[in-house]
Design an enzyme around this catalytic site. Structure first.
Site, PDB file in Angstrom:
ATOM      1  N   GLY A   1       0.772  -1.159  -0.224  1.00  0.00           N
ATOM      2  CA  GLY A   1       0.134  -0.271  -0.024  1.00  0.00           C
ATOM      3  C   GLY A   1       0.989   1.254   0.078  1.00  0.00           C
ATOM      4  O   GLY A   1       0.846   2.606  -0.353  1.00  0.00           O
TER       5      GLY A   1
ATOM      6  N   GLU B   1       3.364   4.651   5.778  1.00  0.00           N
ATOM      7  CA  GLU B   1       3.026   3.886   5.636  1.00  0.00           C
ATOM      8  C   GLU B   1       1.588   4.825   4.773  1.00  0.00           C
ATOM      9  O   GLU B   1       1.845   5.851   5.005  1.00  0.00           O
ATOM     10  CB  GLU B   1       2.261   3.490   7.265  1.00  0.00           C
ATOM     11  CG  GLU B   1       2.382   2.463   7.431  1.00  0.00           C
ATOM     12  CD  GLU B   1       1.731   1.328   6.106  1.00  0.00           C
ATOM     13  OE1 GLU B   1       1.100   0.918   5.829  1.00  0.00           O
ATOM     14  OE2 GLU B   1       1.081  -0.521   7.130  1.00  0.00           O
ATOM     15  N   ASP B   2       0.829   4.090   4.265  1.00  0.00           N
ATOM     16  CA  ASP B   2      -0.737   4.305   3.386  1.00  0.00           C
ATOM     17  C   ASP B   2      -1.380   4.905   4.230  1.00  0.00           C
ATOM     18  O   ASP B   2      -2.345   6.222   5.274  1.00  0.00           O
ATOM     19  CB  ASP B   2      -0.690   3.451   2.656  1.00  0.00           C
ATOM     20  CG  ASP B   2      -1.329   2.296   2.708  1.00  0.00           C
ATOM     21  OD1 ASP B   2      -0.401   1.390   4.070  1.00  0.00           O
ATOM     22  OD2 ASP B   2      -1.993   0.887   2.151  1.00  0.00           O
TER      23      ASP B   2
ATOM     24  N   ASP C   1      -4.913   2.019  10.790  1.00  0.00           N
ATOM     25  CA  ASP C   1      -6.530   1.470  10.910  1.00  0.00           C
ATOM     26  C   ASP C   1      -6.320   1.562  12.116  1.00  0.00           C
ATOM     27  O   ASP C   1      -6.264   2.148  13.365  1.00  0.00           O
ATOM     28  CB  ASP C   1      -6.915   0.509  10.370  1.00  0.00           C
ATOM     29  CG  ASP C   1      -8.169   0.255  10.236  1.00  0.00           C
ATOM     30  OD1 ASP C   1      -9.197   1.163  11.108  1.00  0.00           O
ATOM     31  OD2 ASP C   1      -8.674  -1.115   9.375  1.00  0.00           O
TER      32      ASP C   1
ATOM     33  N   LYS D   1      -7.598   6.368  11.271  1.00  0.00           N
ATOM     34  CA  LYS D   1      -8.405   6.300  11.378  1.00  0.00           C
ATOM     35  C   LYS D   1      -8.898   6.099  12.880  1.00  0.00           C
ATOM     36  O   LYS D   1      -7.448   6.761  13.107  1.00  0.00           O
ATOM     37  CB  LYS D   1      -9.373   4.793  11.123  1.00  0.00           C
ATOM     38  CG  LYS D   1      -9.410   4.567   9.478  1.00  0.00           C
ATOM     39  CD  LYS D   1      -9.531   3.273   9.601  1.00  0.00           C
ATOM     40  CE  LYS D   1      -9.741   3.100   7.478  1.00  0.00           C
ATOM     41  NZ  LYS D   1     -10.371   2.308   7.149  1.00  0.00           N
TER      42      LYS D   1
ATOM     43  N   PHE E   1     -14.296   3.292   4.575  1.00  0.00           N
ATOM     44  CA  PHE E   1     -13.409   2.279   4.166  1.00  0.00           C
ATOM     45  C   PHE E   1     -12.391   2.844   2.393  1.00  0.00           C
ATOM     46  O   PHE E   1     -13.765   3.552   1.815  1.00  0.00           O
ATOM     47  CB  PHE E   1     -13.807   0.137   3.855  1.00  0.00           C
ATOM     48  CG  PHE E   1     -12.604  -0.622   3.157  1.00  0.00           C
ATOM     49  CD1 PHE E   1     -11.472  -0.667   4.180  1.00  0.00           C
ATOM     50  CD2 PHE E   1     -12.274  -0.186   1.681  1.00  0.00           C
ATOM     51  CE1 PHE E   1     -10.832  -1.453   3.544  1.00  0.00           C
ATOM     52  CE2 PHE E   1     -11.095  -1.604   1.481  1.00  0.00           C
ATOM     53  CZ  PHE E   1     -10.836  -2.148   2.411  1.00  0.00           C
ATOM     54  N   VAL E   2     -11.672   3.396   2.742  1.00  0.00           N
ATOM     55  CA  VAL E   2     -11.075   3.790   1.015  1.00  0.00           C
ATOM     56  C   VAL E   2     -10.307   3.024   0.750  1.00  0.00           C
ATOM     57  O   VAL E   2      -9.565   2.014   1.393  1.00  0.00           O
ATOM     58  CB  VAL E   2     -10.624   5.791   1.770  1.00  0.00           C
ATOM     59  CG1 VAL E   2     -11.510   6.595   2.770  1.00  0.00           C
ATOM     60  CG2 VAL E   2      -9.136   4.905   3.447  1.00  0.00           C
TER      61      VAL E   2
ATOM     62  N   ASP F   1      -6.152  -1.051  -1.525  1.00  0.00           N
ATOM     63  CA  ASP F   1      -6.553  -1.875  -2.540  1.00  0.00           C
ATOM     64  C   ASP F   1      -8.153  -1.959  -1.863  1.00  0.00           C
ATOM     65  O   ASP F   1      -8.285  -1.605  -0.539  1.00  0.00           O
ATOM     66  CB  ASP F   1      -6.460  -2.531  -2.479  1.00  0.00           C
ATOM     67  CG  ASP F   1      -6.014  -3.616  -1.782  1.00  0.00           C
ATOM     68  OD1 ASP F   1      -4.592  -2.865  -0.495  1.00  0.00           O
ATOM     69  OD2 ASP F   1      -6.016  -4.587  -1.730  1.00  0.00           O
TER      70      ASP F   1
ATOM     71  N   ARG G   1      -5.649   0.534  -6.288  1.00  0.00           N
ATOM     72  CA  ARG G   1      -3.840   1.607  -5.967  1.00  0.00           C
ATOM     73  C   ARG G   1      -3.597   1.920  -6.558  1.00  0.00           C
ATOM     74  O   ARG G   1      -3.105   2.945  -6.676  1.00  0.00           O
ATOM     75  CB  ARG G   1      -3.348  -0.329  -6.153  1.00  0.00           C
ATOM     76  CG  ARG G   1      -3.584  -1.092  -4.525  1.00  0.00           C
ATOM     77  CD  ARG G   1      -2.214  -1.911  -4.826  1.00  0.00           C
ATOM     78  NE  ARG G   1      -1.718  -3.158  -3.946  1.00  0.00           N
ATOM     79  CZ  ARG G   1      -2.734  -3.175  -2.124  1.00  0.00           C
ATOM     80  NH1 ARG G   1      -2.546  -1.838  -2.187  1.00  0.00           N
ATOM     81  NH2 ARG G   1      -2.498  -4.638  -2.195  1.00  0.00           N
TER      82      ARG G   1
HETATM   83  P1  IMP Z   1      -3.681  -2.256  11.003  1.00  0.00           P
HETATM   84  O1  IMP Z   1      -3.490  -0.557  11.501  1.00  0.00           O
HETATM   85  O2  IMP Z   1      -2.770  -2.941  11.608  1.00  0.00           O
HETATM   86  O3  IMP Z   1      -5.663  -2.326  11.557  1.00  0.00           O
HETATM   87  O4  IMP Z   1      -3.537  -2.674   9.975  1.00  0.00           O
HETATM   88  C1  IMP Z   1      -3.512  -1.510   8.217  1.00  0.00           C
HETATM   89  C2  IMP Z   1      -3.476  -1.952   7.605  1.00  0.00           C
HETATM   90  O5  IMP Z   1      -4.875  -2.960   6.826  1.00  0.00           O
HETATM   91  C3  IMP Z   1      -3.156  -1.456   5.905  1.00  0.00           C
HETATM   92  O6  IMP Z   1      -2.002  -0.931   5.847  1.00  0.00           O
HETATM   93  C4  IMP Z   1      -3.787  -1.334   4.971  1.00  0.00           C
HETATM   94  O7  IMP Z   1      -3.831  -2.722   4.549  1.00  0.00           O
HETATM   95  C5  IMP Z   1      -4.816  -1.739   5.358  1.00  0.00           C
HETATM   96  N1  IMP Z   1      -6.363  -1.101   5.881  1.00  0.00           N
HETATM   97  C6  IMP Z   1      -6.841  -0.738   6.809  1.00  0.00           C
HETATM   98  N2  IMP Z   1      -8.573   0.500   6.578  1.00  0.00           N
HETATM   99  C7  IMP Z   1      -7.988   0.258   4.946  1.00  0.00           C
HETATM  100  C8  IMP Z   1      -9.040   1.099   3.886  1.00  0.00           C
HETATM  101  O8  IMP Z   1      -9.559   2.297   4.397  1.00  0.00           O
HETATM  102  N3  IMP Z   1      -8.482   1.022   3.125  1.00  0.00           N
HETATM  103  C9  IMP Z   1      -7.925   0.187   2.513  1.00  0.00           C
HETATM  104  N4  IMP Z   1      -6.813  -0.620   3.443  1.00  0.00           N
HETATM  105  C10 IMP Z   1      -7.318  -0.666   4.715  1.00  0.00           C
HETATM  106 MG    MG Z   2      -4.754  -3.910   1.532  1.00  0.00          MG
END
Ligand code: IMP
Ligand code: MG
Length: 183
Positions: A48, A103-104, A107, A135, A156-157, A163, A169
């Protein structure tokens, strides 16, 4: 027949290409100032963060090293569990390095919390985090993020590296996917 106009699959555009580039330029100025006089290794999280890494690094008027990690977090569907597996490790020795994780989106923050601890155990001088999106859920986990592009809501974006089922992407903007595109 698949639509060639990916933007048609979005309910709305949250951030245009121009807004994203503008924000990355601001972040780059701060990052450049903070790391002045130090070597900098940017670590991108595949897949991402590819777009963020490409544009953020090019907004930096200085030398940077780049390396990549691929990790997969066990979890069901769109929720991550914090249990992480390394699919591709860094090629770079982190001893004495200033590391910036790129990072992208954050969450739950579980993935990044694990990653910064993992990289922190390899003897770097520092480990900091830059993310384009964050988020509200990220607040629940104790992970310090030095640079955030935009705080967003729970939706969800997709686009700009993000993706849904490996699609979208390559969108230049970031938007919210239309419900009819799910499943
Ligand atoms: P977390 O912070 O451990 O929950 O995981 C983050 C990962 O979840 C990111 O690197 C993305 O790959 C994926 N992700 C979380 N929210 C989104 C979203 O809104 N769109 C697309 N991918 C997301
Ligand atoms: Mg992903």
């Amino acid at each position: 027949m698949e639509s060639a106009h990916l933007d048609n699959d979005l309910v709305n555009v949250l951030f245009t290409e121009a807004q994203i580039q503008g924000r990355l330029a601001d972040m780059a100025s701060e990052i450049a100032a903070d790391y002045e006089g130090h070597d900098l290794l940017m670590v991108g999280v595949l897949r991402g963060a590819v777009m963020v890494m490409a544009d953020l690094s090019r907004a930096l008027p200085r030398h940077v090293e780049m390396d990549w990690m691929a990790i997969s977090s066990y979890g069901s569907g769109t929720k991550s569990s914090g249990v992480v597996r390394i699919l591709k490790d860094l090629d770079t020795d982190l001893t004495g390095k200033h590391v910036l994780i790129v990072e992208d989106i954050i969450d739950s923050g579980l993935t990044l919390s694990w990653l910064s601890a993992n990289l922190g155990s390899r003897g770097p001088e520092s480990v900091r985090i830059a993310t384009l999106l964050r988020k509200p859920t990220a607040a629940k986990v104790d992970v310090q993020v030095s640079w955030v592009g935009f705080d967003i809501g729970e939706q969800f974006v997709v686009g700009y590296g993000l993706d849904y089922d490996e699609r979208y992407r390559n969108l230049r903007d970031i938007g919210v996917l239309a419900p009819h595109m799910y499943g």
